[in-house]
Design a protein around this motif. Sequence first.
Motif, PDB file in Angstrom:
ATOM      1  N   GLY A  14      53.894  13.281   1.518  1.00 62.01           N
ATOM      2  CA  GLY A  14      53.827  14.331   0.505  1.00 62.01           C
ATOM      3  C   GLY A  14      55.177  14.914   0.157  1.00 62.01           C
ATOM      4  O   GLY A  14      55.443  15.237  -0.999  1.00 62.01           O
ATOM      5  N   GLY A  15      56.054  15.028   1.132  1.00 62.78           N
ATOM      6  CA  GLY A  15      57.380  15.576   0.872  1.00 62.78           C
ATOM      7  C   GLY A  15      58.204  14.708  -0.048  1.00 62.78           C
ATOM      8  O   GLY A  15      58.921  15.208  -0.907  1.00 62.78           O
ATOM      9  N   GLN A  16      58.106  13.409   0.105  1.00 62.16           N
ATOM     10  CA  GLN A  16      58.875  12.503  -0.738  1.00 62.16           C
ATOM     11  C   GLN A  16      58.238  12.333  -2.112  1.00 62.16           C
ATOM     12  O   GLN A  16      58.936  12.253  -3.121  1.00 62.16           O
ATOM     13  CB  GLN A  16      58.988  11.136  -0.057  1.00 62.16           C
ATOM     14  CG  GLN A  16      59.796  11.198   1.210  1.00 62.16           C
ATOM     15  CD  GLN A  16      59.228  10.336   2.312  1.00 62.16           C
ATOM     16  OE1 GLN A  16      58.237   9.653   2.108  1.00 62.16           O
ATOM     17  NE2 GLN A  16      59.848  10.357   3.467  1.00 62.16           N
ATOM     18  N   LEU A  17      56.932  12.297  -2.163  1.00 67.54           N
ATOM     19  CA  LEU A  17      56.256  12.040  -3.432  1.00 67.54           C
ATOM     20  C   LEU A  17      56.183  13.274  -4.325  1.00 67.54           C
ATOM     21  O   LEU A  17      56.348  13.186  -5.532  1.00 67.54           O
ATOM     22  CB  LEU A  17      54.842  11.510  -3.180  1.00 67.54           C
ATOM     23  CG  LEU A  17      54.763  10.163  -2.472  1.00 67.54           C
ATOM     24  CD1 LEU A  17      53.317   9.806  -2.189  1.00 67.54           C
ATOM     25  CD2 LEU A  17      55.412   9.095  -3.313  1.00 67.54           C
ATOM     26  N   CYS A  18      55.915  14.426  -3.735  1.00 62.64           N
ATOM     27  CA  CYS A  18      55.672  15.635  -4.527  1.00 62.64           C
ATOM     28  C   CYS A  18      56.822  16.638  -4.465  1.00 62.64           C
ATOM     29  O   CYS A  18      56.751  17.674  -5.114  1.00 62.64           O
ATOM     30  CB  CYS A  18      54.400  16.318  -4.047  1.00 62.64           C
ATOM     31  SG  CYS A  18      52.967  15.248  -4.080  1.00 62.64           S
ATOM     32  N   GLY A  19      57.847  16.374  -3.671  1.00 64.29           N
ATOM     33  CA  GLY A  19      58.958  17.307  -3.549  1.00 64.29           C
ATOM     34  C   GLY A  19      58.570  18.584  -2.817  1.00 64.29           C
ATOM     35  O   GLY A  19      59.010  19.670  -3.173  1.00 64.29           O
ATOM     36  N   LEU A  20      57.741  18.464  -1.804  1.00 67.28           N
ATOM     37  CA  LEU A  20      57.296  19.633  -1.052  1.00 67.28           C
ATOM     38  C   LEU A  20      58.400  20.125  -0.128  1.00 67.28           C
ATOM     39  O   LEU A  20      59.327  19.409   0.212  1.00 67.28           O
ATOM     40  CB  LEU A  20      56.059  19.271  -0.215  1.00 67.28           C
ATOM     41  CG  LEU A  20      54.853  18.767  -1.005  1.00 67.28           C
ATOM     42  CD1 LEU A  20      53.767  18.318  -0.049  1.00 67.28           C
ATOM     43  CD2 LEU A  20      54.336  19.845  -1.921  1.00 67.28           C
ATOM     44  N   ARG A  21      58.277  21.384   0.306  1.00 63.74           N
ATOM     45  CA  ARG A  21      59.239  21.957   1.251  1.00 63.74           C
ATOM     46  C   ARG A  21      59.082  21.296   2.606  1.00 63.74           C
ATOM     47  O   ARG A  21      57.997  20.967   3.035  1.00 63.74           O
ATOM     48  CB  ARG A  21      58.970  23.454   1.417  1.00 63.74           C
ATOM     49  CG  ARG A  21      59.719  24.314   0.481  1.00 63.74           C
ATOM     50  CD  ARG A  21      59.694  25.741   0.992  1.00 63.74           C
ATOM     51  NE  ARG A  21      58.371  26.163   1.344  1.00 63.74           N
ATOM     52  CZ  ARG A  21      57.561  26.824   0.523  1.00 63.74           C
ATOM     53  NH1 ARG A  21      57.941  27.117  -0.675  1.00 63.74           N
ATOM     54  NH2 ARG A  21      56.375  27.190   0.912  1.00 63.74           N
ATOM     55  N   HIS A  22      60.192  21.160   3.311  1.00 62.92           N
ATOM     56  CA  HIS A  22      60.157  20.575   4.657  1.00 62.92           C
ATOM     57  C   HIS A  22      60.327  21.631   5.727  1.00 62.92           C
ATOM     58  O   HIS A  22      60.247  21.328   6.900  1.00 62.92           O
ATOM     59  CB  HIS A  22      61.271  19.531   4.805  1.00 62.92           C
ATOM     60  CG  HIS A  22      61.010  18.292   4.028  1.00 62.92           C
ATOM     61  ND1 HIS A  22      61.012  17.062   4.579  1.00 62.92           N
ATOM     62  CD2 HIS A  22      60.705  18.088   2.731  1.00 62.92           C
ATOM     63  CE1 HIS A  22      60.746  16.147   3.677  1.00 62.92           C
ATOM     64  NE2 HIS A  22      60.560  16.751   2.541  1.00 62.92           N
ATOM     65  N   HIS A  23      60.592  22.867   5.350  1.00 65.89           N
ATOM     66  CA  HIS A  23      60.780  23.916   6.343  1.00 65.89           C
ATOM     67  C   HIS A  23      60.004  25.152   5.901  1.00 65.89           C
ATOM     68  O   HIS A  23      59.702  25.327   4.721  1.00 65.89           O
ATOM     69  CB  HIS A  23      62.267  24.253   6.513  1.00 65.89           C
ATOM     70  CG  HIS A  23      62.911  24.682   5.232  1.00 65.89           C
ATOM     71  ND1 HIS A  23      63.341  23.779   4.279  1.00 65.89           N
ATOM     72  CD2 HIS A  23      63.177  25.913   4.735  1.00 65.89           C
ATOM     73  CE1 HIS A  23      63.852  24.445   3.262  1.00 65.89           C
ATOM     74  NE2 HIS A  23      63.762  25.733   3.507  1.00 65.89           N
ATOM     75  N   ALA A  24      59.701  25.986   6.858  1.00 62.41           N
ATOM     76  CA  ALA A  24      58.933  27.196   6.570  1.00 62.41           C
ATOM     77  C   ALA A  24      59.830  28.266   5.954  1.00 62.41           C
ATOM     78  O   ALA A  24      61.045  28.264   6.130  1.00 62.41           O
ATOM     79  CB  ALA A  24      58.315  27.728   7.864  1.00 62.41           C
ATOM     80  N   LEU A  25      59.219  29.160   5.229  1.00 66.93           N
ATOM     81  CA  LEU A  25      59.960  30.281   4.674  1.00 66.93           C
ATOM     82  C   LEU A  25      60.360  31.239   5.798  1.00 66.93           C
ATOM     83  O   LEU A  25      59.644  31.364   6.797  1.00 66.93           O
ATOM     84  CB  LEU A  25      59.097  31.019   3.648  1.00 66.93           C
ATOM     85  CG  LEU A  25      58.780  30.238   2.376  1.00 66.93           C
ATOM     86  CD1 LEU A  25      57.811  31.031   1.517  1.00 66.93           C
ATOM     87  CD2 LEU A  25      60.041  29.946   1.598  1.00 66.93           C
ATOM     88  N   PRO A  26      61.482  31.941   5.661  1.00 64.37           N
ATOM     89  CA  PRO A  26      61.877  32.888   6.712  1.00 64.37           C
ATOM     90  C   PRO A  26      60.912  34.067   6.777  1.00 64.37           C
ATOM     91  O   PRO A  26      60.362  34.492   5.754  1.00 64.37           O
ATOM     92  CB  PRO A  26      63.281  33.334   6.283  1.00 64.37           C
ATOM     93  CG  PRO A  26      63.342  33.075   4.823  1.00 64.37           C
ATOM     94  CD  PRO A  26      62.457  31.900   4.572  1.00 64.37           C
TER      95      PRO A  26
END
Length: 61
Positions: free
Chosen positions: A28-40
Amino acid sequence: MAWLIVYPAVAMLAMFIVLIIMLILRFGGQLCGLRHHALPDEQDLRDQAYDQKLGSAAVAA
């Protein structure tokens, strides 16, 4: 008796949905450009605000 006819279709549909979820989690991260880290969180934001240096204009005031 009808359940025996519908059961294979329901099982295949459930396995297909699980497969789609696994693919989204894996790629999903590569295909949809999702975030890989949580928000602070709030504590991180407060720590970053206190770590900032004051400029000479703020010190003189």
